[in-house]
Design a protein around this motif. Structure first.
Motif, mmCIF file in Angstrom:
data_model
loop_
_atom_site.group_PDB
_atom_site.id
_atom_site.type_symbol
_atom_site.label_atom_id
_atom_site.label_comp_id
_atom_site.label_asym_id
_atom_site.label_seq_id
_atom_site.Cartn_x
_atom_site.Cartn_y
_atom_site.Cartn_z
ATOM 1 N N THR A 1 33.857 41.693 32.617
ATOM 2 C CA THR A 1 34.923 40.948 31.962
ATOM 3 C C THR A 1 36.236 41.707 32.044
ATOM 4 O O THR A 1 36.252 42.927 32.256
ATOM 5 C CB THR A 1 34.559 40.706 30.488
ATOM 6 N N ASP B 1 38.344 40.981 29.434
ATOM 7 C CA ASP B 1 38.617 41.037 28.000
ATOM 8 C C ASP B 1 37.756 42.119 27.370
ATOM 9 O O ASP B 1 36.640 42.379 27.829
ATOM 10 C CB ASP B 1 38.292 39.690 27.340
ATOM 11 N N GLU C 1 48.065 34.477 40.612
ATOM 12 C CA GLU C 1 48.269 33.560 39.489
ATOM 13 C C GLU C 1 49.053 32.327 39.941
ATOM 14 O O GLU C 1 48.713 31.190 39.581
ATOM 15 C CB GLU C 1 48.998 34.271 38.362
ATOM 16 N N LYS D 1 46.319 29.718 37.705
ATOM 17 C CA LYS D 1 45.505 30.255 36.620
ATOM 18 C C LYS D 1 46.002 31.654 36.275
ATOM 19 O O LYS D 1 46.526 32.360 37.152
ATOM 20 C CB LYS D 1 44.029 30.341 37.032
ATOM 21 N N ASP D 2 45.818 32.049 35.024
ATOM 22 C CA ASP D 2 46.120 33.447 34.709
ATOM 23 C C ASP D 2 45.084 34.339 35.394
ATOM 24 O O ASP D 2 43.996 33.878 35.764
ATOM 25 C CB ASP D 2 46.142 33.694 33.193
ATOM 26 N N LYS E 1 43.016 36.733 34.568
ATOM 27 C CA LYS E 1 41.677 36.862 33.988
ATOM 28 C C LYS E 1 40.826 35.639 34.306
ATOM 29 O O LYS E 1 39.653 35.756 34.675
ATOM 30 C CB LYS E 1 41.771 37.057 32.475
ATOM 31 N N THR E 2 41.413 34.455 34.142
ATOM 32 C CA THR E 2 40.660 33.225 34.398
ATOM 33 C C THR E 2 40.304 33.111 35.870
ATOM 34 O O THR E 2 39.176 32.711 36.221
ATOM 35 C CB THR E 2 41.478 32.004 33.953
ATOM 36 N N TYR E 3 41.247 33.473 36.741
ATOM 37 C CA TYR E 3 40.968 33.376 38.174
ATOM 38 C C TYR E 3 39.830 34.317 38.575
ATOM 39 O O TYR E 3 38.923 33.933 39.329
ATOM 40 C CB TYR E 3 42.227 33.688 38.992
ATOM 41 N N ARG F 1 37.416 35.418 36.714
ATOM 42 C CA ARG F 1 36.163 34.884 36.159
ATOM 43 C C ARG F 1 35.640 33.731 37.001
ATOM 44 O O ARG F 1 34.469 33.700 37.378
ATOM 45 C CB ARG F 1 36.402 34.422 34.720
ATOM 46 N N ASP F 2 36.534 32.787 37.321
ATOM 47 C CA ASP F 2 36.110 31.576 38.018
ATOM 48 C C ASP F 2 35.793 31.827 39.495
ATOM 49 O O ASP F 2 34.871 31.207 40.050
ATOM 50 C CB ASP F 2 37.200 30.501 37.917
#
Length: 569
Positions: free
Chosen positions: A266, A268, A241, A246-247, A249-251, A253-254
């Protein structure tokens, strides 16, 4: 005089180097399965029948599963089962298939480690740096854990010596009631008020983790003993992070999920139950894991996991410089178990029917209430396996499924591959230069691999002469085996496969072996001649030529009988 003095020493060194090396691996090039997948049809049919017989047991009425086998380029086979008993008020997906979602639990650690390798290669994190460089709060206010000795590589390799969990697995939560099993009354002051320790009222965050660790005691000194720890990957998640801004989860995903087209995976909770596998009874669906997401938070399917496994199969040695992701980092408990980053690696000699050649499985398993999961990567066969099970009380179902699939698949793949090796490489070769009295006869068997039956160079019997006299102990049975290096030579637009000839002793049934007889120092570059490897063999498949560079000879398959050649022993 000097040469006569050194020769016996040279002979001793060479024979000692191969003294107890059996069943060399790899034994064949990594296969490209799409062109031969049909040859595995009978194997998959057998697996399907065994799985149907297994799941028919009424003790598995509440179990669902999804399993899939993939090569490095495409999925080869899959099978799915929908539980016969489901929750009537919230049954989840109507029918289990390749898009059905499970909590994959600790398989998430592999994704977290991939993110770490990406950041290491980008220069934002350094595997050799201590975690306290990226989370300096860990070293503030003392504590008993030597953070300056715990590197990112140490964390990813399960060598930190940290405790396993910090907000789970405490008997204060029960059941059973601690007092009823003889434990004394105790307070909750050492327990964080989050996650399981708060009855899941709130997920733990980074502050909860760091504050708990400041009071924690290590299990071992760093890099001394491997032991499973979820905390390792929670700390890596925090470092990711900070390095990516990025948090987590976002990292994920990206950096991983979207680039690999893992469209349903996912961190989430999925917005609806269209693909949800929701086991009857207690399950972990919908529980937010917070700072523990890097150790077990992902939802995924077998279709998506096969995409991930295909990426690993084709990139494991090229993600970060100098790192082969599937290699062991430390030994685990027992003779055949090792930890990688973060793979749990098994090397077993119990699968093959006609050989004790060890087969290596780089695996990662996971478990959360209602879910047991496992991925297995078999790099020498170019295969990846995903097993996802949804069931609250199914005991050893996943282990039974994995046993059926791996044993049947590897044994079946062996038969297919040895037929392919036989067709591609074996036969009688003679020198393309007709003035040379040189030949080579190659044969294959599952117990000995691709081997040299006869080798004549300029009319001289190499196996019965030089090799027999100087490289082996003739009181023991041996053969000259060809092993692939998985490297190639380029010449005039053609590619040649590079192999090495290695003298290999054969296991003798009933022989009373000593403890040290199992010590083997792998050595595939025993001798050179005029600067060239004496045992190098190059197969030029485009024109059916085999080349032995040090022997200055090229040979092609020939119809000439062996007996027509003059041999000098």
């Amino acid at each position: 005089m000097l040469r006569k003095t050194l020769l016996p020493f040279f002979t001793l060194c060479v024979t000692t180097a191969i003294a107890t090396c059996f069943d060399l691996s790899p034994a064949f090039p990594v296969p490209e399965w799409p062109h031969g997948a049909e040859d595995l049809a009978s194997v998959f049919n057998s697996i399907e029948k065994q799985l149907k017989d297994l799941i028919a047991d009424e003790k598995y009425d509440a179990a669902s599963f999804s399993v899939e086998v993939t090569s490095s380029s495409e999925s080869l086979w899959s099978q799915y089962h929908t539980a016969r008993k489901r929750n009537e008020t919230r049954p989840g997906a109507e029918r289990v298939d390749g898009d059905s979602l499970y909590r994959i639990a600790s398989i998430t650690k592999v994704f977290t480690t991939l993110g770490l390798l990406y950041q290491h290669e980008a220069g934002n994190l350094d595997l050799q740096s201590p975690i306290s460089k990226y989370i300096p709060e860990l070293a503030v206010n003392g504590g008993e854990i030597p953070w300056h000795d715990i590197t990112l590589r140490t964390l990813a390799s399960q060598l930190s010596g940290l405790p396993r969990d910090f907000a789970q697995s405490d008997l204060m939560i029960g059941p059973p009631d601690p007092i009823s099993i003889g434990l004394p009354p105790a307070s909750r002051e050492r327990m964080p008020d989050c996650d399981e320790d708060s009855n899941f009222d709130s997920a733990c965050d980074g502050t909860d983790l760091i504050e708990w660790l400041k009071k924690a005691e290590p299990l071992f000194a760093p890099n001394q003993q491997s032991t499973y720890s979820n905390l390792n990957f929670e700390l890596i998640g925090l470092a990711l992070e900070r390095a990516s801004n990025k948090d987590f989860k976002t990292y994920m995903r990206d950096a991983i999920l979207e680039p690999l087209n893992m469209t349903l995976s996912t961190l989430d909770t999925p917005p609806d139950d269209t693909h949800a596998v929701l086991p009857l009874g207690d399950n972990y669906w919908g529980i937010e894991e917070g700072v523990q997401n890097p150790t077990g938070g992902i939802y995924s399917s077998t279709n998506d996991m096969s995409k991930f496994l295909r990426y690993i199969l084709t990139h494991y040695n090229a993600i970060a410089k100098g790192i082969n992701w599937l290699m062991p980092a430390s030994w685990g408990t027992g003779l055949q178990n090792f930890y990688g980053m973060p793979f749990e690696i098994l090397r077993t000699d119990k699968i093959l029917k006609e050989s004790t050649r060890p087969i290596t499985f780089a695996t990662k398993g996971g478990g959360l209430p209602g879910y047991t999961t496992l991925i297995s990567i078999v790099p020498e066969y170019g295969l990846g396996i995903t097993v996802l099970v949804g069931c609250a009380e199914c005991g050893k179902l996943l282990s039974a499924i994995q046993e059926i699939i791996t044993v049947e698949l590897i044994r079946g793949a062996e038969e297919v591959l040895w037929r392919a090796v036989d067709k591609t490489y074996t036969g009688f070769y003679t020198a393309t230069n007709e003035k040379l009295n040189s030949s080579l006869k190659l044969a294959v068997s599952p117990s000995t691999g691709l081997m040299v039956n006869t080798f004549i160079s300029n009319g001289t019997n190499v196996l019965g002469g030089f090799i027999s006299k100087y490289l082996v102990d003739n009181s023991r049975p041996w053969h000259l085996q060809l092993v692939p290096t998985l490297l190639f030579k380029d010449e005039s637009g053609q590619q040649g496969e590079i192999w090495r000839m290695i003298p290999v002793y054969e296991r003798e049934e009933g022989l009373d072996r000593g403890v040290w007889d199992e010590l083997c120092s792998t050595d595939v570059d025993i001798l050179r001649y005029a600067g060239l490897p004496l045992n190098e063999v190059v197969f030029w498949q485009s024109n059916g030529i085999v080349e032995l560079p040090a022997w200055k000879v090229r040979m092609s398959r020939d119809t000439v009988e062996e007996d027509a050649l003059v041999v000098q022993d």
